[in-house]
Design a protein around this motif. Structure first.
Motif, PDB file in Angstrom:
ATOM      1  N   SER A   1       2.492   4.103  -7.258  1.00  0.00           N
ATOM      2  CA  SER A   1       2.432   4.840  -8.712  1.00  0.00           C
ATOM      3  C   SER A   1       2.582   3.983  -9.765  1.00  0.00           C
ATOM      4  O   SER A   1       2.891   2.914  -9.473  1.00  0.00           O
ATOM      5  CB  SER A   1       4.087   5.820  -8.535  1.00  0.00           C
ATOM      6  OG  SER A   1       4.959   4.530  -8.028  1.00  0.00           O
TER       7      SER A   1
ATOM      8  N   LYS B   1       2.126  -5.057   3.515  1.00  0.00           N
ATOM      9  CA  LYS B   1       3.473  -4.389   3.480  1.00  0.00           C
ATOM     10  C   LYS B   1       2.990  -2.905   3.315  1.00  0.00           C
ATOM     11  O   LYS B   1       2.617  -2.542   2.196  1.00  0.00           O
ATOM     12  CB  LYS B   1       4.323  -5.030   2.428  1.00  0.00           C
ATOM     13  CG  LYS B   1       5.741  -4.625   2.525  1.00  0.00           C
ATOM     14  CD  LYS B   1       6.144  -3.066   2.807  1.00  0.00           C
ATOM     15  CE  LYS B   1       6.255  -2.413   1.492  1.00  0.00           C
ATOM     16  NZ  LYS B   1       6.489  -1.157   1.977  1.00  0.00           N
TER      17      LYS B   1
ATOM     18  N   THR C   1       0.757  -1.335  -0.179  1.00  0.00           N
ATOM     19  CA  THR C   1      -0.057  -0.047  -0.083  1.00  0.00           C
ATOM     20  C   THR C   1       0.804   1.253  -0.030  1.00  0.00           C
ATOM     21  O   THR C   1       1.878   1.319   0.349  1.00  0.00           O
ATOM     22  CB  THR C   1      -0.978   0.032   1.319  1.00  0.00           C
ATOM     23  OG1 THR C   1      -0.310  -0.320   2.388  1.00  0.00           O
ATOM     24  CG2 THR C   1      -2.031  -1.125   1.021  1.00  0.00           C
TER      25      THR C   1
ATOM     26  N   GLU D   1       6.499   2.526   3.917  1.00  0.00           N
ATOM     27  CA  GLU D   1       7.452   2.676   4.898  1.00  0.00           C
ATOM     28  C   GLU D   1       7.453   4.224   5.732  1.00  0.00           C
ATOM     29  O   GLU D   1       7.883   4.688   6.464  1.00  0.00           O
ATOM     30  CB  GLU D   1       8.954   2.274   4.527  1.00  0.00           C
ATOM     31  CG  GLU D   1       9.531   3.293   3.323  1.00  0.00           C
ATOM     32  CD  GLU D   1       8.924   2.866   2.046  1.00  0.00           C
ATOM     33  OE1 GLU D   1       7.739   2.501   1.931  1.00  0.00           O
ATOM     34  OE2 GLU D   1       9.426   3.320   0.979  1.00  0.00           O
TER      35      GLU D   1
ATOM     36  N   GLU E   1       2.689  13.114 -13.053  1.00  0.00           N
ATOM     37  CA  GLU E   1       1.768  13.309 -11.678  1.00  0.00           C
ATOM     38  C   GLU E   1       2.506  14.030 -10.799  1.00  0.00           C
ATOM     39  O   GLU E   1       3.444  13.610 -10.262  1.00  0.00           O
ATOM     40  CB  GLU E   1       1.506  11.814 -11.033  1.00  0.00           C
ATOM     41  CG  GLU E   1       0.541  11.792 -10.220  1.00  0.00           C
ATOM     42  CD  GLU E   1       0.340  10.258  -9.588  1.00  0.00           C
ATOM     43  OE1 GLU E   1       1.341   9.592  -9.491  1.00  0.00           O
ATOM     44  OE2 GLU E   1      -0.698  10.229  -9.044  1.00  0.00           O
TER      45      GLU E   1
END
Ligand code: NAD
Length: 495
Positions: A226, A173, A147, A176, A380
């Motif tokens: 992304s 996961k 995610t 971080e 983006e």
């Protein structure tokens, strides 16, 4: 320094790889914790724990699984404010945004509470003489979720609520950059009665992701992040024979026709462009003004910008918080510089905003006269930068939307129902808003974009999520005629 651990087999497990990453408070710019980065062995331990828990969890009755989800729903509901505060402390978004994130995540838990209904199969009596055919859906086994930083509570809930309710076991996961909420949710799931091992969290980076992608016991991978990473996750996971849904980045257009309610469109553009500092995959990034509406629209937006107070997310006065990291803030600011250099008009420059301290702040930025070849449009940006593009006709606007490599969300603002209907027919995007700038589907529909915004063929959550986390089985059954039984069952011997 506080350490943020893994959650394996129902308990916190300190990392032993010797690798960690910093977790910041984006509002102060100070590091507040270290997060463990998992080794291959630690990922394997999490997958093994999920694999061990699978047989029993899969056998748990539908009502038991639903009961756990209901209980979890109650716990999240009671702790909304705590979860929101944790989100704000690591992500930086303002508390009202964080509360909204919890609410939108919770919807998915509520949907999953209906799992007994959602897993009902079909039944055809007498498909042939004495033959019935029926379908059932069964869980896959261990499934993984990877995610992004921008919705550290909601996006995991998009995935694990349905996955677990369907009888799978899960390894998450998280990003971080804001890893604590995942552990908080893990503790709540445990408190809700979820057996140990059904939900596990491995913290980490590419190494942990790569191991999940190749691990033979991981049956399916859900990813949100992304586009370049989504593409590579999809390619790697499928090469290893796994189901994969990989949602990528976006560049969302809001088309405003000449008959639109300008005040309504300006309010929408401001909230959808700058909410959560533009760090939403459904944020409006390009405002497409058709025909004569451009000047009035830009003026109405400009008028609203001084009211947006930028500051720490935990200050109730703040309407927009900092960006996630210093590097990201500087990268976004670089696009403003670049746009000016390429000939765009910077109407409001967020680089002028000053907030006390070293937080990763950037103010709201409005750039007019943006052309499709400019970097601020092509890339983006993922920050509080709204580009205005002026086009002559409806066809020009649709061409702009459809020429974009992304196809996540889009919106049209108009009072004309026929024009809106034509737009929903014409645009190549997975989610369309009509006078609604951020058309994130409710949890009983599914979320997903087209083109470079989604790799795979299954959208996330809702009915498609249930399909993704289960596989179908069709049973064709024939029973001997009871009249021919060797034991006299009381049926007439001839019929
Ligand atoms: P990201 O792609 O950098 O990271 C997403 C996840 O992938 C994280 O868990 C990260 O640790 C991991 N990762 C990063 N680099 C990796 C690599 N090289 N190999 C393997 N794993 C890697 O995304 P982010 O910056 O955390 O989130 C922002 C992005 O997510 C934006 O592009 C946004 O549009 C997108 N997003 C999309 C949706 C959607 O529904 N389509 C929703 C939210 C966010």
């Amino acid at each position: 320094m506080r350490r943020i651990n893994h959650f394996i087999g129902g308990k916190l497990v300190p990392g032993e790889s010797g690798r960690t990453g910093p977790v910041y408070d984006p509002a102060t710019g100070q590091q507040q914790a270290e997060v463990d980065f998992a080794s291959v062995e630690e990922v394997d331990a999490a997958v093994a724990s999920a694999a061990d828990a699978f047989a029993a969890w899969r056998s748990a009755s539908l009502s038991r699984r639903s009961e756990v989800m209901f209980h979890f729903r109650e716990l999240v509901d009671q702790r909304r404010a705590d979860i929101a505060a944790l989100l704000t402390s690591e992500h930086g978004k303002v508390l009202s945004d964080a509360m909204g994130e919890v609410a939108r995540g919770l919807e998915n838990v509520e949907f999953a509470c209906g799992v007994p209904h959602l897993l009902k199969g079909g039944f055809s009596e007498q498909a042939a003489t004495g033959v019935d055919v029926y379908s059932i859906r069964q869980p896959l086994g261990v499934v993984a979720g990877i995610t992004p930083f921008n919705f550290p509570a909601m996006v995991p809930m998009w995935m694990f609520a349905n996955a677990i309710a369907c009888g799978n076991t899960f390894v998450l996961k998280p990003s971080e950059k804001d890893p604590s909420v995942a552990l908080y949710l893990a503790e709540l799931l445990k408190e809700a009665g979820l057996p140990d091992g059904v939900f596990n969290v491995v913290q980490g980076d590419k190494l942990a992701v790569d191991r999940l992608l190749e691990h033979p016991d991981v049956r399916a991978v859900s990813f949100v992040g992304s586009t370049p990473i989504a593409r590579s996750i999809y390619e790697t996971a499928t090469r290893h024979g796994k189901r994969c849904q990989a949602l990528g980045g976006a560049k969302n257009h809001m088309v405003v026709l000449a008959d639109a309610d300008v005040a309504m469109a300006a309010d929408a553009a401001v909230s959808a462009g700058f909410g959560s500092a533009g760090e939403r995959c459904m944020a409006i990034s390009a405002l497409v003004a058709v025909g004569s509406v451009g000047d009035a629209l830009v003026a109405a937006i400009q008028e609203r910008l001084p009211n947006i107070k930028v500051g720490p997310g935990d200050d109730p006065e703040s309407q927009m918080g900092p960006l996630i990291t210093r590097e990201h803030r500087d990268r976004v600011a670089g696009y403003v510089e670049g746009a000016a250099g390429e000939g765009a008009t910077v109407v409001a420059d967020g680089r002028d905003v000053a907030v006390d301290g070293d937080g990763f702040f950037l103010g709201v930025t409005l750039v007019d006269d943006v052309r499709p070849d400019m970097a601020v449009y092509r890339d983006e940006v993922f920050g509080p930068v709204l580009s205005v593009m002026r086009v002559d006709t409806y066809e020009d606007a649709v061409r702009l939307v459809n020429d974009s490599p992304y196809g996540n969300g889009t919106a049209i603002f108009t009072r004309d129902g026929g024009a809106a209907r034509q737009f929903q027919f014409d645009v190549e995007c997975g989610m369309v808003g009509i006078n609604v700038p951020i058309p994130v589907p409710v949890s009983y529909y599914s979320f997903g974009g087209w083109k470079a915004s989604l790799f795979g063929d299954t959208h996330m959550y809702g009915p498609e999520g249930i399909n993704f986390y289960t596989r179908g089985k069709v049973v064709t059954a024939r029973w001997p005629d009871p009249a021919t039984s060797s034991v006299d069952l009381g049926f007439p011997r001839t019929r």
